[in-house]
Design an enzyme around this catalytic site. Structure first.
Site, PDB file in Angstrom:
ATOM      1  N   HIS A   1      -0.650  -2.113   4.188  1.00 48.75           N
ATOM      2  CA  HIS A   1       0.505  -0.879   5.141  1.00 48.75           C
ATOM      3  C   HIS A   1       1.501  -1.769   5.352  1.00 48.75           C
ATOM      4  O   HIS A   1       2.075  -2.653   4.754  1.00 48.75           O
ATOM      5  CB  HIS A   1       0.255  -1.533   6.440  1.00 48.75           C
ATOM      6  CG  HIS A   1      -1.632  -1.039   6.577  1.00 48.75           C
ATOM      7  ND1 HIS A   1      -1.753  -0.232   7.285  1.00 48.75           N
ATOM      8  CD2 HIS A   1      -2.908  -1.423   6.518  1.00 48.75           C
ATOM      9  CE1 HIS A   1      -3.112   0.356   7.534  1.00 48.75           C
ATOM     10  NE2 HIS A   1      -3.273  -0.855   6.891  1.00 48.75           N
TER      11      HIS A   1
ATOM     12  N   GLU B   1      -1.124  -5.912   6.319  1.00 44.83           N
ATOM     13  CA  GLU B   1       0.391  -5.436   6.457  1.00 44.83           C
ATOM     14  C   GLU B   1       1.099  -6.310   6.028  1.00 44.83           C
ATOM     15  O   GLU B   1       1.032  -7.422   5.955  1.00 44.83           O
ATOM     16  CB  GLU B   1       0.398  -4.932   8.216  1.00 44.83           C
ATOM     17  CG  GLU B   1      -0.260  -4.738   9.525  1.00 44.83           C
ATOM     18  CD  GLU B   1      -0.104  -2.705   9.443  1.00 44.83           C
ATOM     19  OE1 GLU B   1       1.197  -2.665   8.988  1.00 44.83           O
ATOM     20  OE2 GLU B   1       0.025  -2.411   9.838  1.00 44.83           O
TER      21      GLU B   1
ATOM     22  N   HIS C   1      -1.880   2.787   2.908  1.00 47.68           N
ATOM     23  CA  HIS C   1      -2.146   3.463   4.097  1.00 47.68           C
ATOM     24  C   HIS C   1      -1.493   5.002   4.051  1.00 47.68           C
ATOM     25  O   HIS C   1      -2.843   6.056   4.350  1.00 47.68           O
ATOM     26  CB  HIS C   1      -1.878   2.980   5.179  1.00 47.68           C
ATOM     27  CG  HIS C   1      -1.840   3.796   6.471  1.00 47.68           C
ATOM     28  ND1 HIS C   1      -0.978   3.141   7.867  1.00 47.68           N
ATOM     29  CD2 HIS C   1      -3.609   3.722   7.127  1.00 47.68           C
ATOM     30  CE1 HIS C   1      -1.849   3.765   8.708  1.00 47.68           C
ATOM     31  NE2 HIS C   1      -3.282   4.264   8.488  1.00 47.68           N
TER      32      HIS C   1
ATOM     33  N   ASP D   1       3.419   4.333   4.723  1.00 48.69           N
ATOM     34  CA  ASP D   1       3.348   3.054   3.745  1.00 48.69           C
ATOM     35  C   ASP D   1       1.951   3.068   2.999  1.00 48.69           C
ATOM     36  O   ASP D   1       1.206   3.477   2.899  1.00 48.69           O
ATOM     37  CB  ASP D   1       3.324   2.292   5.112  1.00 48.69           C
ATOM     38  CG  ASP D   1       1.682   2.198   5.842  1.00 48.69           C
ATOM     39  OD1 ASP D   1       1.614   4.191   6.329  1.00 48.69           O
ATOM     40  OD2 ASP D   1       1.446   0.852   6.782  1.00 48.69           O
TER      41      ASP D   1
END
Length: 194
Positions: free
Chosen positions: A40, A123, A159, A169
């Site tokens: 992400h 992330e 994602h 993303d």
């Protein structure tokens, strides 16, 4: 004991990073193997870095009195990821990899719905509109190697690939070929169709 090496993993926690505990997770369903990594990007407020706002989001500490309208809109969210890689490459872990972090939402991969149950979320501090840093790629590669050595990871994807149309993303600046050329199991096809 002198010379004794510290374990790389303990109860799903990588021992070589910062731990910030998030309450936003659940137990994985029984007998579920961790077979997927979902990448992400995130920046809070949007397009701003180094504000510690992502950490506050993942630990339910966004204040309803925030001066920024966008930040105030996040107060009711209960989301998390297993890991965050800051722009300088610092790795922060929020949820044990043995548990399901709330990162993928409505998602599908290889005919399986609900990717949170069988995936690890990473992330990268960033956005869809600018490149990630060399430090992030260095640390991401090292993290992915450790994950693949410890868990039966069959695919690494974005994602955007497990929630197409809903998410974009890690974005078009993400260098998939760099990871693929290093032998990681990259899957960037839209496997949700299968």
């Amino acid at each position: 004991m002198q010379g004794e090496q510290k374990p790389v993993w303990k109860d799903g926690w990588l021992q070589q990073c910062i731990h910030v505990l998030s309450p936003n997770f659940s137990r994985r369903p029984a007998q579920t193997e961790v077979s997927l990594v979902v990448l992400h990007n995130i920046s809070l407020p949007p397009f701003e870095y180094g504000q510690q706002a992502v950490q506050r989001l993942f630990t339910n500490q966004i204040d309803a009195a925030e001066p920024d309208d966008f930040m105030r809109s996040l107060t009711g969210l209960r989301v998390s990821s297993h890991f965050l890689l800051d722009r300088d490459g610092t790795i922060i872990q929020f949820v044990s990899c043995d548990d399901a972090a709330f990162h993928a939402g409505i998602s599908r991969f290889n005919s399986r719905d609900g990717c949170n149950a069988f995936s690890i979320g990473i992330e990268l501090e960033g956005c869809d509109f600018e490149p990630f840093t060399p430090s992030q790629y260095t640390q991401l590669y090292a993290l992915l190697q450790m994950l693949c050595a410890h868990y039966p990871i069959q695919a690494i994807t974005g994602h955007q690939h497990v929630a197409p149309g809903r998410k974009s993303d890690p974005g078009h600046f993400f260098e998939w070929d760099m990871l693929r050329s290093n032998g990681l199991p990259i899957m960037t096809e839209y496997q949700w169709l299968l």
